[in-house]
Enzyme design. Sequence first.
Site, short mmCIF file in Angstrom:
data_model
loop_
_atom_site.label_atom_id
_atom_site.label_comp_id
_atom_site.label_asym_id
_atom_site.label_seq_id
_atom_site.Cartn_x
_atom_site.Cartn_y
_atom_site.Cartn_z
N HIS A 1 -0.28 7.83 48.52
CA HIS A 1 -0.39 9.15 48.46
C HIS A 1 -1.37 9.75 49.67
O HIS A 1 -2.45 10.39 49.43
CB HIS A 1 -0.96 9.61 47.04
CG HIS A 1 -2.31 8.84 46.52
ND1 HIS A 1 -3.48 8.62 47.29
CD2 HIS A 1 -2.64 8.33 45.58
CE1 HIS A 1 -4.54 8.26 46.94
NE2 HIS A 1 -3.75 7.76 45.57
N GLY B 1 -4.41 12.03 39.30
CA GLY B 1 -3.25 11.78 39.06
C GLY B 1 -2.56 13.22 38.68
O GLY B 1 -2.76 14.29 39.08
N ASP C 1 2.82 9.87 40.87
CA ASP C 1 1.36 9.63 40.32
C ASP C 1 1.15 9.93 38.77
O ASP C 1 0.01 10.61 38.83
CB ASP C 1 0.42 10.02 41.47
CG ASP C 1 -0.88 9.26 41.24
OD1 ASP C 1 -1.03 8.25 40.76
OD2 ASP C 1 -2.08 9.64 41.59
#
Length: 381
Positions: free
Chosen positions: A211, A306, A269
């Site tokens: 990420h 997340g 995610d």
Amino acid sequence: MRIRARHYATSQKIDAAIDGHAIRSVNEPGEETPDLEAGWVAPALFDLQINGCNGRSFNSPQLTVHDVRHVVNVCHRHGIASLCPTLITNSNEALVHGFETVRRACENDPDVARAVPCLHLEGPYISPDDGPRGAHPREFVRPPDWDEFRRFQDAAGGRIRLVTLAPEIAGAVLFIEKLTAAGVVVAIGHTNADSDCLQSAVSAGARLSTHLGNGAHAILPRHDNYIWEQLAEDRLFASIICDGHHLTPAVTRCIIRVKTPRRTILTCDASSLAGLPVGRYQEWGQEIEVLPNGRVVVAGTPYLAGSGVFTDACVHQVLQLGEVSLSDAIDMASARPRELLRLQPQALEAGAPADLILFDWQPGKLFSLTATIIAGCVIQG
């Protein structure tokens, strides 16, 4: 079963017949009436970073086989045929329990085993600093330990294929070399590494930036920082969270332009709070909040924990930017993660696995799933 779509990647019309788990044939449309019809068809999605959903967390000390099956079923409804259950920084006991539970779910349920080709360990070998650590609990952050990792791998039945760590932690570069030699893909993430350390990590075998642009300080040096360094490193793939919250449109465009769709991976995610209504919840030993705009944060802070959406929403978001073609967007959420993890590629052709998504889409309009076909079975949201 027969499916028909007006477009597939190169915009040809197709008529596909499915027998059991595999595609039997792909032809130009004939006279037979299809069982399912949509504007587009493509291989189903693959996400290498899903933490849970609907209040079920792969990281929970109370995780059950039923919880694992529930997350897989929800992912199927969002076009995700395969996923890497992701366990984050936690105690040794909690991580061993999580990996053992996912292993049992795979051993006892062929559908789960088919959906879970491998697992992702994100932490606990990460930066303890605020910002890079993100929502990971500081109390469980620790240096890499090969014996501990072997216990995790044994608990998982050898299924851990991806490990995210911070290369600046003592012993991390040697740890990367050992993981790489063992066939585990190493990702850099939740890091505060300088340029020399990042280069050492890549030379040792690291292949992914987890990420990219997130799990980072809110303020960084203008030029010399770990985001630019990873962005410029052509040996690294980059995963990005395109949920509309983790990255701005401009940053997303820049990452895709530099990495290109060939080295960019879409991930949602999804946190254990994905799919839950607005409110505050206890997770990872702290209070996590789902805000009215959909952001999932550590309560009372700006730190994201997340996302609250799934991979199909990320495909929609990246298409809205107008930066990539539809086929590239689908590949970034299916073919690229499989390539990174050295899994068999999937295509729409005779003999290929019958894991497909049917959807409707027009440029600038909503990317909308019609149905997911998993192992030849139709699953609708």
